[in-house]
Design a protein around this motif. Structure first.
Motif, PDB file in Angstrom:
ATOM      1  N   GLY A 179       0.841  -1.201   0.000  1.00 49.80           N
ATOM      2  CA  GLY A 179       0.000   0.000   0.000  1.00 49.80           C
ATOM      3  C   GLY A 179       0.872   1.245   0.000  1.00 49.80           C
ATOM      4  O   GLY A 179       2.016   1.222  -0.460  1.00 49.80           O
ATOM      5  N   ASP A 180       0.354   2.362   0.520  1.00 53.29           N
ATOM      6  CA  ASP A 180       1.149   3.580   0.659  1.00 53.29           C
ATOM      7  C   ASP A 180       2.112   3.391   1.822  1.00 53.29           C
ATOM      8  O   ASP A 180       1.720   2.947   2.902  1.00 53.29           O
ATOM      9  CB  ASP A 180       0.236   4.782   0.929  1.00 53.29           C
ATOM     10  CG  ASP A 180      -0.640   5.092  -0.284  1.00 53.29           C
ATOM     11  OD1 ASP A 180      -0.234   4.733  -1.404  1.00 53.29           O
ATOM     12  OD2 ASP A 180      -1.729   5.668  -0.108  1.00 53.29           O
ATOM     13  N   CYS A 181       3.375   3.758   1.614  1.00 51.17           N
ATOM     14  CA  CYS A 181       4.379   3.440   2.620  1.00 51.17           C
ATOM     15  C   CYS A 181       5.433   4.537   2.719  1.00 51.17           C
ATOM     16  O   CYS A 181       5.843   5.123   1.705  1.00 51.17           O
ATOM     17  CB  CYS A 181       5.057   2.108   2.268  1.00 51.17           C
ATOM     18  SG  CYS A 181       6.291   1.573   3.469  1.00 51.17           S
ATOM     19  N   LEU A 182       5.846   4.833   3.942  1.00 47.86           N
ATOM     20  CA  LEU A 182       7.042   5.616   4.224  1.00 47.86           C
ATOM     21  C   LEU A 182       7.978   4.700   4.995  1.00 47.86           C
ATOM     22  O   LEU A 182       7.637   4.225   6.080  1.00 47.86           O
ATOM     23  CB  LEU A 182       6.715   6.854   5.068  1.00 47.86           C
ATOM     24  CG  LEU A 182       5.998   8.007   4.359  1.00 47.86           C
ATOM     25  CD1 LEU A 182       5.693   9.108   5.356  1.00 47.86           C
ATOM     26  CD2 LEU A 182       6.840   8.554   3.214  1.00 47.86           C
ATOM     27  N   LEU A 242      -1.559   8.118   5.205  1.00 48.28           N
ATOM     28  CA  LEU A 242      -0.576   8.694   4.288  1.00 48.28           C
ATOM     29  C   LEU A 242      -1.218   9.416   3.110  1.00 48.28           C
ATOM     30  O   LEU A 242      -0.528  10.067   2.327  1.00 48.28           O
ATOM     31  CB  LEU A 242       0.367   7.598   3.784  1.00 48.28           C
ATOM     32  CG  LEU A 242       1.173   6.886   4.878  1.00 48.28           C
ATOM     33  CD1 LEU A 242       2.118   5.872   4.279  1.00 48.28           C
ATOM     34  CD2 LEU A 242       1.946   7.894   5.727  1.00 48.28           C
ATOM     35  N   ALA A 243      -2.549   9.273   2.967  1.00 44.02           N
ATOM     36  CA  ALA A 243      -3.241  10.050   1.937  1.00 44.02           C
ATOM     37  C   ALA A 243      -3.463  11.492   2.379  1.00 44.02           C
ATOM     38  O   ALA A 243      -3.857  12.339   1.575  1.00 44.02           O
ATOM     39  CB  ALA A 243      -4.584   9.397   1.596  1.00 44.02           C
ATOM     40  N   VAL A 244      -3.235  11.769   3.652  1.00 41.92           N
ATOM     41  CA  VAL A 244      -3.345  13.139   4.171  1.00 41.92           C
ATOM     42  C   VAL A 244      -1.981  13.808   3.991  1.00 41.92           C
ATOM     43  O   VAL A 244      -0.994  13.420   4.634  1.00 41.92           O
ATOM     44  CB  VAL A 244      -3.755  13.131   5.664  1.00 41.92           C
ATOM     45  CG1 VAL A 244      -3.885  14.556   6.181  1.00 41.92           C
ATOM     46  CG2 VAL A 244      -5.064  12.364   5.843  1.00 41.92           C
ATOM     47  N   SER A 245      -1.906  14.793   3.123  1.00 43.87           N
ATOM     48  CA  SER A 245      -0.620  15.386   2.751  1.00 43.87           C
ATOM     49  C   SER A 245       0.106  15.993   3.951  1.00 43.87           C
ATOM     50  O   SER A 245       1.327  15.894   4.063  1.00 43.87           O
ATOM     51  CB  SER A 245      -0.819  16.447   1.662  1.00 43.87           C
ATOM     52  OG  SER A 245      -1.711  17.464   2.112  1.00 43.87           O
ATOM     53  N   GLN A 246      -0.650  16.650   4.872  1.00 41.06           N
ATOM     54  CA  GLN A 246       0.009  17.268   6.026  1.00 41.06           C
ATOM     55  C   GLN A 246       0.705  16.215   6.897  1.00 41.06           C
ATOM     56  O   GLN A 246       1.827  16.431   7.373  1.00 41.06           O
ATOM     57  CB  GLN A 246      -0.998  18.036   6.893  1.00 41.06           C
ATOM     58  CG  GLN A 246      -1.657  19.198   6.165  1.00 41.06           C
ATOM     59  CD  GLN A 246      -3.011  18.800   5.604  1.00 41.06           C
ATOM     60  OE1 GLN A 246      -3.158  17.699   5.067  1.00 41.06           O
ATOM     61  NE2 GLN A 246      -3.982  19.708   5.730  1.00 41.06           N
ATOM     62  N   ALA A 247       0.031  15.067   7.115  1.00 40.37           N
ATOM     63  CA  ALA A 247       0.627  13.998   7.923  1.00 40.37           C
ATOM     64  C   ALA A 247       1.852  13.425   7.232  1.00 40.37           C
ATOM     65  O   ALA A 247       2.893  13.179   7.853  1.00 40.37           O
ATOM     66  CB  ALA A 247      -0.410  12.902   8.174  1.00 40.37           C
ATOM     67  N   LEU A 250       4.734  15.909   7.483  1.00 40.06           N
ATOM     68  CA  LEU A 250       5.278  16.011   8.829  1.00 40.06           C
ATOM     69  C   LEU A 250       6.207  14.834   9.135  1.00 40.06           C
ATOM     70  O   LEU A 250       7.281  15.001   9.713  1.00 40.06           O
ATOM     71  CB  LEU A 250       4.139  16.059   9.848  1.00 40.06           C
ATOM     72  CG  LEU A 250       4.567  16.227  11.319  1.00 40.06           C
ATOM     73  CD1 LEU A 250       5.333  17.527  11.516  1.00 40.06           C
ATOM     74  CD2 LEU A 250       3.350  16.185  12.232  1.00 40.06           C
ATOM     75  N   LEU A 251       5.804  13.641   8.710  1.00 42.90           N
ATOM     76  CA  LEU A 251       6.635  12.466   8.947  1.00 42.90           C
ATOM     77  C   LEU A 251       7.944  12.541   8.156  1.00 42.90           C
ATOM     78  O   LEU A 251       9.011  12.181   8.662  1.00 42.90           O
ATOM     79  CB  LEU A 251       5.866  11.192   8.570  1.00 42.90           C
ATOM     80  CG  LEU A 251       4.701  10.821   9.496  1.00 42.90           C
ATOM     81  CD1 LEU A 251       3.900   9.670   8.914  1.00 42.90           C
ATOM     82  CD2 LEU A 251       5.207  10.465  10.888  1.00 42.90           C
ATOM     83  N   ILE A 270       0.750  11.861  14.794  1.00 47.96           N
ATOM     84  CA  ILE A 270      -0.094  11.619  13.621  1.00 47.96           C
ATOM     85  C   ILE A 270      -1.580  11.534  13.947  1.00 47.96           C
ATOM     86  O   ILE A 270      -2.415  11.666  13.054  1.00 47.96           O
ATOM     87  CB  ILE A 270       0.348  10.331  12.892  1.00 47.96           C
ATOM     88  CG1 ILE A 270       0.315   9.143  13.838  1.00 47.96           C
ATOM     89  CG2 ILE A 270       1.728  10.508  12.304  1.00 47.96           C
ATOM     90  CD1 ILE A 270       0.817   7.864  13.216  1.00 47.96           C
ATOM     91  N   HIS A 271      -1.938  11.343  15.217  1.00 45.41           N
ATOM     92  CA  HIS A 271      -3.354  11.268  15.563  1.00 45.41           C
ATOM     93  C   HIS A 271      -4.076  12.598  15.354  1.00 45.41           C
ATOM     94  O   HIS A 271      -5.305  12.625  15.234  1.00 45.41           O
ATOM     95  CB  HIS A 271      -3.522  10.797  17.006  1.00 45.41           C
ATOM     96  CG  HIS A 271      -3.776   9.321  17.111  1.00 45.41           C
ATOM     97  ND1 HIS A 271      -3.803   8.648  18.302  1.00 45.41           N
ATOM     98  CD2 HIS A 271      -4.006   8.393  16.162  1.00 45.41           C
ATOM     99  CE1 HIS A 271      -4.040   7.370  18.090  1.00 45.41           C
ATOM    100  NE2 HIS A 271      -4.156   7.192  16.788  1.00 45.41           N
TER     101      HIS A 271
END
Length: 684
Positions: A179-182, A242-247, A250-251, A270-271
């Protein structure tokens, strides 16, 4: 390190065999018209796991044959193509090839190499079926029947144990594809983002993964190396964080301090974006964070409830226990001869513990019959396709356990029986409809315990045996005479004779007269019995009765002259005294016991043992099914724990002996096959 990789390859082969057996069972039970997203997800994950782990451990052919198949199932999951019967069949063919690859360490013979190459090519060129309205599908609206995936975001921490597994970075890269991953990697003091490569083999990892695959998919990626790494998985929240650009930003900006923050600090950061996430799961379902730590011994959900043990080790255990039982009999004999009370007490206690250990070892060697069910489902599936018949194969009692050696030796007999059910028993669709039957025939296999035996009942709802045709063939082959009065059971038993076949057409499936004679012989070799019940137009049942184990039994030791014999204790009903007067009055093979006339078998006379006949002898009344036979012996010695040994090929044709055993004094006693004796003498 080479030893570590070799051990991982062995583990991969064992676990993949289990996985493909499970996958084959899923495919065989799958109805194309009613397939659901959960099943397709399960198939995809299985193929993905086999491909990923196989490729990582150097199984190149496994990787090659599963790579394109995984892509096909990925498209089925996405709803861009549909699951068809052709896809089901090519998946089953892939399973067959995988079994061959695993069995031969990817070293293929010429025929298998051609089959492998053809299958890879067919999968690559596989014609996919596109659903109606596919052009209107949205990329994020996935799965069959318009079901949406439940996304969740996980925080995953991974570190390698010293000198454990150099290719951890490959698994992390595979994980990032869920999926979406950092992915943050740390080698020394240097921290990098989303970089994978061999230079990361000593790295520690922190990953934020938003996926619809669930925690099980994460576990599967690391299943083979779980003992070599430290793995901690924490579900942060439902939805795609991770679909939230601000989160996401920030990470990324916290890259250099990410390994210095505690798990609680990362979750707290992140909460604050939880109300902005794209929630594709049910928004009312707020599961609490679930944590899993591979090296946390206090976590109750990580308790190991079972272990994988090779059959060679179990066989070795059973052999050692067998030898111990023999030595225990010797100890009992020495204790009795010594008249030493202390030694007798020790021998009795040792005997009690010996019996408990024997029973525990015996239970370990028992396996569920269901481990072989998939091969029978596959056989029925392939035969029904080949013969153009519709057949539904049902099973009951798959969890019934019995000796693994018996299960192995049952394979061929059951295969023969199922071939007969599909070919001879089940009618074609046209004939079934004319007989007012459902167009799909039914075969039911029931397995259950009965006392210390296991019963396997295989029945079909086909046309039944043609007893008239069987009688004609019996007369034609001079097995019976034209004017001979024969019962239905006697006619049915003709089908067990070598070369007997009622098939009018010889095919690749049956009709050559090879089958049921082999079935009866193989089942007799494991001290079992088979009978057939049939009703014309209604169907046929094959009933197999088997002992629970082949190795150790409780026996009754008896003696004739100076020779010892063992009778299985489970089949002993009563022990009576036979006087010389009663012996003189017995003029036929029948005697009266408690006002019932019972056939008898005089072991001294029938085994041609010479010597002076005692004035008083013993009668051992034994039973099998509903029949009883009296065995006349000189003396009953007593109970004996019997380790059953084969008599060897030179004595294989002995009619009434199941094997031999070594007694405490080192002498050999023959073990009487009560089933055969009762079957033979109850007819008289």
């Amino acid at each position: 390190m080479a030893d570590s990789i070799d051990q991982l390859r062995v583990s991969f082969v064992e676990e993949t065999r289990d996985l493909i057996n499970e996958l084959e069972d899923v495919l065989l039970s799958l109805e194309v018209d009613s397939v659901d997203s959960e099943t397709i997800d399960h198939i995809f994950r299985s193929v993905h796991t086999i491909k990923g782990s196989g490729g990582m451990l150097g199984f190149d052919k496994v990787l090659e044959v599963t790579h394109d198949l995984e892509d096909i199932y990925d498209k089925v999951r996405a709803g861009s193509i549909i699951f068809t019967n052709d896809l089901k069949e090519i998946s089953l063919e892939t399973i067959d090839v995988l079994k061959t690859l695993l069995a031969n360490d990817e070293k293929l013979k010429d025929d298998d190499r051609i089959k492998f190459a053809n299958l890879c090519r067919r999968i690559e060129l596989f014609e996919i079926a596109v659903p109606e309205g596919a052009d209107n599908l949205q990329n994020d609206t996935v799965l069959i029947k318009n079901q949406k995936k439940k996304f969740a975001t996980f925080l995953i921490k991974i570190s390698n144990k010293p000198k454990a597994f150099e290719k951890l970075y490959l698994l992390v890269e595979e994980l990032s594809q869920l999926g979406d991953c950092l992915a943050f990697s740390k080698v020394g003091q240097l921290v990098n983002l989303n970089e994978f490569g061999e230079n990361k083999k000593d790295a520690d990892w922190i990953l934020f993964l938003s996926t619809g695959e669930g925690e099980l998919a994460i576990d599967e990626i690391f299943s083979l190396v779980i003992d070599s790494i430290s793995l901690r998985i924490t579900k942060i929240t439902d939805g795609n964080l991770l679909a939230v650009s601000q989160a996401n930003d920030l990470l990324v900006s916290a890259k250099n301090s990410i390994f210095k923050k505690s798990e609680e600090q990362l979750i707290e950061i992140i909460h604050q974006f939880s109300d902005q996430m794209i929630i594709e799961a049910d928004e009312t379902a707020k599961d609490r964070s679930q944590e899993k730590t591979s090296d946390d011994s206090s976590a109750t959900n990580n308790v190991i409830n079972s272990i994988r043990v090779s059959t060679e080790k179990i066989d070795q255990l059973m052999n050692l226990v067998s030898e111990m039982v023999t030595l225990q009999a010797r100890l009992n004999l020495l204790a009795e001869e010594s008249n030493n009370e202390d030694l007798i007490n020790v021998a009795e206690k040792y005997g009690s513990f010996s019996k408990q250990l024997r029973d525990n070892a015996f239970n370990i060697s028992l396996v569920p019959f269901g481990v072989t069910i998939t091969r029978y489902k596959r056989l029925v599936h392939d035969l029904s396709e080949q013969l153009n018949k519709k057949v539904e194969f049902l099973t009951e009692g798959e969890d019934t356990v019995l000796d693994k050696k018996i299960i192995e030796q049952l394979s061929d007999p059951i295969m023969h029986i199922l071939r007969n059910c599909v070919d001879h028993g089940i009618e074609n669709v046209e004939d079934r409809l004319k007989a007012n039957k459902p167009e799909a025939g039914k075969i039911l296999m029931k397995i259950f315990h009965q006392s210390n035996n296991v019963i396997i009942n295989i029945s079909d709802d086909g046309k039944g045996l043609d007893l008239k045709r069987i009688k004609e063939l019996g007369i034609e082959r001079k097995l019976i005479s034209a004017d001979q009065q024969v019962t239905d059971n006697e006619l049915i038993n003709l089908v067990f004779l070598p070369g007997f076949s009622s098939a009018k057409i010889i095919s690749n499936v049956s009709g050559r007269g090879v089958g049921l004679d082999v079935v009866k012989r193989n089942i007799s070799d494991i001290r079992g019995n088979i009978e057939i019940n049939t009703e014309e137009g209604k169907g046929t049942s094959f009933i197999i009765k088997l002992p629970l184990t082949l190795s150790i039994i409780d026996g009754l030791q008896v003696k004739i002259q100076n020779r010892d014999f063992i009778i299985p204790l489970i089949q002993v009903d009563k022990i009576l005294t036979l006087s010389s007067l009663e012996q003189e009055s017995m003029l036929s093979q029948v005697m009266t016991i408690e006002e019932n006339r019972v056939p008898y078998f005089d072991l001294r006379a029938d085994f041609e043992i010479e010597g002076e006949i005692p004035e008083r002898r013993e009668i051992v009344l034994v039973s099998y099914e509903n029949e009883k036979v009296a065995l006349i012996v000189d003396t009953v010695i007593g109970e004996n724990q019997t380790v059953l040994k084969s008599l060897g090929k030179h004595y294989k044709k002995q009619d009434f002996f199941a094997g031999g055993t070594i007694l405490g004094d080192g002498s050999v006693a023959l073990v009487i096959d009560v089933n055969k004796i009762v079957t033979e003498f109850s007819k008289k």
